[in-house]
Design a protein around this motif. Structure first.
Motif, PDB file in Angstrom:
ATOM      1  N   SER A   6      39.048  63.504 -21.212  1.00 47.33           N
ATOM      2  CA  SER A   6      40.782  63.612 -21.932  1.00 47.33           C
ATOM      3  C   SER A   6      41.444  62.413 -22.856  1.00 47.33           C
ATOM      4  O   SER A   6      40.991  61.273 -21.883  1.00 47.33           O
ATOM      5  CB  SER A   6      40.961  64.274 -20.672  1.00 47.33           C
ATOM      6  OG  SER A   6      41.743  63.042 -19.483  1.00 47.33           O
ATOM      7  N   VAL A   7      41.993  62.927 -23.501  1.00 53.03           N
ATOM      8  CA  VAL A   7      42.098  61.650 -23.968  1.00 53.03           C
ATOM      9  C   VAL A   7      44.538  61.686 -22.961  1.00 53.03           C
ATOM     10  O   VAL A   7      44.511  62.639 -23.251  1.00 53.03           O
ATOM     11  CB  VAL A   7      42.640  61.334 -25.177  1.00 53.03           C
ATOM     12  CG1 VAL A   7      43.572  60.306 -26.269  1.00 53.03           C
ATOM     13  CG2 VAL A   7      41.616  61.035 -25.555  1.00 53.03           C
ATOM     14  N   ARG A   9      47.556  59.455 -23.584  1.00 52.52           N
ATOM     15  CA  ARG A   9      48.836  58.452 -24.200  1.00 52.52           C
ATOM     16  C   ARG A   9      49.847  58.007 -22.723  1.00 52.52           C
ATOM     17  O   ARG A   9      50.443  58.763 -22.295  1.00 52.52           O
ATOM     18  CB  ARG A   9      49.277  59.168 -24.998  1.00 52.52           C
ATOM     19  CG  ARG A   9      50.081  58.262 -25.530  1.00 52.52           C
ATOM     20  CD  ARG A   9      50.731  58.441 -26.677  1.00 52.52           C
ATOM     21  NE  ARG A   9      50.524  60.044 -27.147  1.00 52.52           N
ATOM     22  CZ  ARG A   9      51.474  60.923 -27.233  1.00 52.52           C
ATOM     23  NH1 ARG A   9      52.381  61.090 -26.395  1.00 52.52           N
ATOM     24  NH2 ARG A   9      51.285  62.464 -27.391  1.00 52.52           N
ATOM     25  N   SER A  12      53.904  56.242 -24.462  1.00 52.99           N
ATOM     26  CA  SER A  12      54.797  57.137 -25.111  1.00 52.99           C
ATOM     27  C   SER A  12      56.208  56.591 -24.525  1.00 52.99           C
ATOM     28  O   SER A  12      57.265  55.802 -25.326  1.00 52.99           O
ATOM     29  CB  SER A  12      54.996  58.366 -23.992  1.00 52.99           C
ATOM     30  OG  SER A  12      55.505  57.959 -22.554  1.00 52.99           O
ATOM     31  N   LEU A  26      45.987  53.698 -26.538  1.00 47.59           N
ATOM     32  CA  LEU A  26      45.361  54.869 -26.123  1.00 47.59           C
ATOM     33  C   LEU A  26      43.957  54.826 -24.515  1.00 47.59           C
ATOM     34  O   LEU A  26      43.446  53.597 -24.632  1.00 47.59           O
ATOM     35  CB  LEU A  26      44.120  55.497 -27.130  1.00 47.59           C
ATOM     36  CG  LEU A  26      45.488  56.552 -27.987  1.00 47.59           C
ATOM     37  CD1 LEU A  26      44.321  57.546 -29.168  1.00 47.59           C
ATOM     38  CD2 LEU A  26      45.636  57.895 -27.508  1.00 47.59           C
ATOM     39  N   ARG A  28      40.904  56.168 -23.360  1.00 46.45           N
ATOM     40  CA  ARG A  28      39.941  57.488 -23.061  1.00 46.45           C
ATOM     41  C   ARG A  28      38.650  56.993 -21.532  1.00 46.45           C
ATOM     42  O   ARG A  28      38.251  56.282 -22.195  1.00 46.45           O
ATOM     43  CB  ARG A  28      38.884  57.203 -24.265  1.00 46.45           C
ATOM     44  CG  ARG A  28      38.402  58.504 -24.050  1.00 46.45           C
ATOM     45  CD  ARG A  28      37.098  58.172 -25.294  1.00 46.45           C
ATOM     46  NE  ARG A  28      38.010  58.633 -26.679  1.00 46.45           N
ATOM     47  CZ  ARG A  28      38.002  60.371 -26.966  1.00 46.45           C
ATOM     48  NH1 ARG A  28      37.648  60.576 -26.154  1.00 46.45           N
ATOM     49  NH2 ARG A  28      38.788  60.547 -27.594  1.00 46.45           N
ATOM     50  N   MET A 107      39.544  58.759 -32.575  1.00 44.49           N
ATOM     51  CA  MET A 107      39.671  58.772 -31.200  1.00 44.49           C
ATOM     52  C   MET A 107      38.791  58.275 -30.845  1.00 44.49           C
ATOM     53  O   MET A 107      38.576  58.081 -29.133  1.00 44.49           O
ATOM     54  CB  MET A 107      39.894  59.861 -30.922  1.00 44.49           C
ATOM     55  CG  MET A 107      41.098  60.180 -31.443  1.00 44.49           C
ATOM     56  SD  MET A 107      42.328  62.156 -30.676  1.00 44.49           S
ATOM     57  CE  MET A 107      42.825  61.177 -29.294  1.00 44.49           C
ATOM     58  N   LEU A 153      49.019  67.010 -34.512  1.00 43.67           N
ATOM     59  CA  LEU A 153      48.350  66.244 -33.992  1.00 43.67           C
ATOM     60  C   LEU A 153      49.179  65.085 -35.012  1.00 43.67           C
ATOM     61  O   LEU A 153      48.950  63.787 -33.111  1.00 43.67           O
ATOM     62  CB  LEU A 153      46.611  66.133 -35.331  1.00 43.67           C
ATOM     63  CG  LEU A 153      45.879  67.253 -35.309  1.00 43.67           C
ATOM     64  CD1 LEU A 153      45.030  67.218 -36.250  1.00 43.67           C
ATOM     65  CD2 LEU A 153      45.365  67.442 -33.494  1.00 43.67           C
ATOM     66  N   ASN A 156      51.677  64.351 -31.893  1.00 42.97           N
ATOM     67  CA  ASN A 156      51.371  64.575 -30.377  1.00 42.97           C
ATOM     68  C   ASN A 156      49.986  63.708 -29.649  1.00 42.97           C
ATOM     69  O   ASN A 156      49.459  63.229 -28.468  1.00 42.97           O
ATOM     70  CB  ASN A 156      51.136  65.987 -29.686  1.00 42.97           C
ATOM     71  CG  ASN A 156      52.054  66.620 -29.729  1.00 42.97           C
ATOM     72  OD1 ASN A 156      53.040  66.629 -28.915  1.00 42.97           O
ATOM     73  ND2 ASN A 156      52.023  67.595 -31.204  1.00 42.97           N
ATOM     74  N   ILE A 157      48.962  63.301 -30.887  1.00 44.25           N
ATOM     75  CA  ILE A 157      49.261  62.272 -30.580  1.00 44.25           C
ATOM     76  C   ILE A 157      48.679  60.908 -31.293  1.00 44.25           C
ATOM     77  O   ILE A 157      49.336  60.554 -32.494  1.00 44.25           O
ATOM     78  CB  ILE A 157      47.573  62.773 -31.231  1.00 44.25           C
ATOM     79  CG1 ILE A 157      46.427  64.014 -29.834  1.00 44.25           C
ATOM     80  CG2 ILE A 157      45.974  61.933 -30.830  1.00 44.25           C
ATOM     81  CD1 ILE A 157      45.331  65.272 -30.642  1.00 44.25           C
ATOM     82  N   SER A 158      48.467  60.383 -29.934  1.00 48.44           N
ATOM     83  CA  SER A 158      48.481  58.293 -31.367  1.00 48.44           C
ATOM     84  C   SER A 158      47.011  57.457 -31.865  1.00 48.44           C
ATOM     85  O   SER A 158      46.587  57.624 -31.656  1.00 48.44           O
ATOM     86  CB  SER A 158      48.745  57.073 -30.237  1.00 48.44           C
ATOM     87  OG  SER A 158      49.349  56.044 -30.836  1.00 48.44           O
TER      88      SER A 158
END
Ligand code: DCP
Length: 245
Positions: A6-7, A9, A12, A26, A28, A107, A153, A156-158
């Motif tokens: 899972s990724v 963040r 935030s 990020l 991971r 990613m 995307l 919600n995703i950096s």
């Protein structure tokens, strides 16, 4: 393939819609992914691969080439060829897959202080999807669905990018290079198609009048022959790698 895991963040920040791009961290699988990210952009056959190959010889740079081989073969299908044969029918199929494969590239866990990659999820949307739609080759519903995906995307995703290197060519040069390299799927590409892509790139990266910029832009004139281009890359090395600071 999308890597498992899972990724999360960890940085935030308040966000306001899709125009907000951060250089957030990020994580991971527990690995800190902060590093400079440089995206090489330009028209089809503008010389992105040559640029990446040149810098791949530099230590401390990891180079991610575009997943075009995937676009030509997903489980035995060739969505790139299908898109050129019938863009109205297959444009969304290719662009959905392009978006997935580029997101995957963005990613991937970093292995170097500097990452250089070919294209980005941003040009896929702002240039190629936009071009299909504006030229009447993508139904509005397909464009709406792709846009919803893209907005979700990028909200919600950096997806940090530190520098865009724009290989600026004339559409004519790209057309000649395309004819020389003779990639089967691309034999149908007319000069007008390269002109539209060129115009969208200029509006985005030079006039800065169309879509939001995820990072500062370094422009490298790229109509020259190979030898001169390698020289150009060397001359711009410091500026490009300064993105690391
Ligand atoms: N393509 C597309 N939609 C995208 C990205 C690319 O339809 N969102 C197409 C255009 C080309 C093929 O994919 O037919 C690969 O294009 P690129 O320009 O990304 O890669 P090249 O190999 O042409 O780059 P270069 O010659 O600059 O190295």
């Amino acid at each position: 393939e999308l890597p498992a895991g899972s990724v999360r963040r960890i940085q935030s920040r308040a966000r306001s819609g899709t125009q907000h791009f951060t250089t957030g961290k990020l994580v991971r699988n527990g690995v800190d992914n902060k590093a400079a990210v440089i995206c090489i952009e330009g028209n089809i056959a503008s010389g992105k691969t040559t640029c990446l190959e040149y810098f791949s010889k530099t230590s401390n740079i990891e180079v991610l080439t575009e997943p075009v081989s995937k676009w030509r073969n997903v489980r035995g299908h060739n969505p790139l060829a299908l898109m050129y044969q019938d863009p109205e029918r297959w444009g969304i199929t290719l662009q959905t897959y392009v978006q997935l494969t580029l997101l995957d590239r963005h990613m991937l866990a970093r292995s170097s202080p500097v990452r250089m990659m070919e294209r980005s999820i941003f040009s896929a949307k702002y240039i190629f999807v936009e071009n299909l739609f504006k030229s009447g080759k993508m139904p509005e519903v397909d464009y709406a669905v792709l846009s919803e995906w893209f907005d979700w995307l990028t909200t919600n995703i950096s997806i940090p990018v530190d520098l865009i290197v724009y290989l600026q060519t004339s559409p004519q040069t790209c057309h000649e290079r395309l004819e020389q390299r003779c990639r089967e799927e691309e034999k149908v590409i007319p000069l007008e198609y390269l002109e539209s892509i060129h115009q969208l790139y200029e509006d985005w990266l030079i006039k800065q009048s169309s879509s939001p910029l995820p990072a500062p832009v370094l422009v490298i004139p790229a109509d020259y022959d190979l030898q001169k281009m390698l020289h150009q890359y060397e001359e711009n090395r410091d500026k490009i790698l300064a993105a690391n600071n």
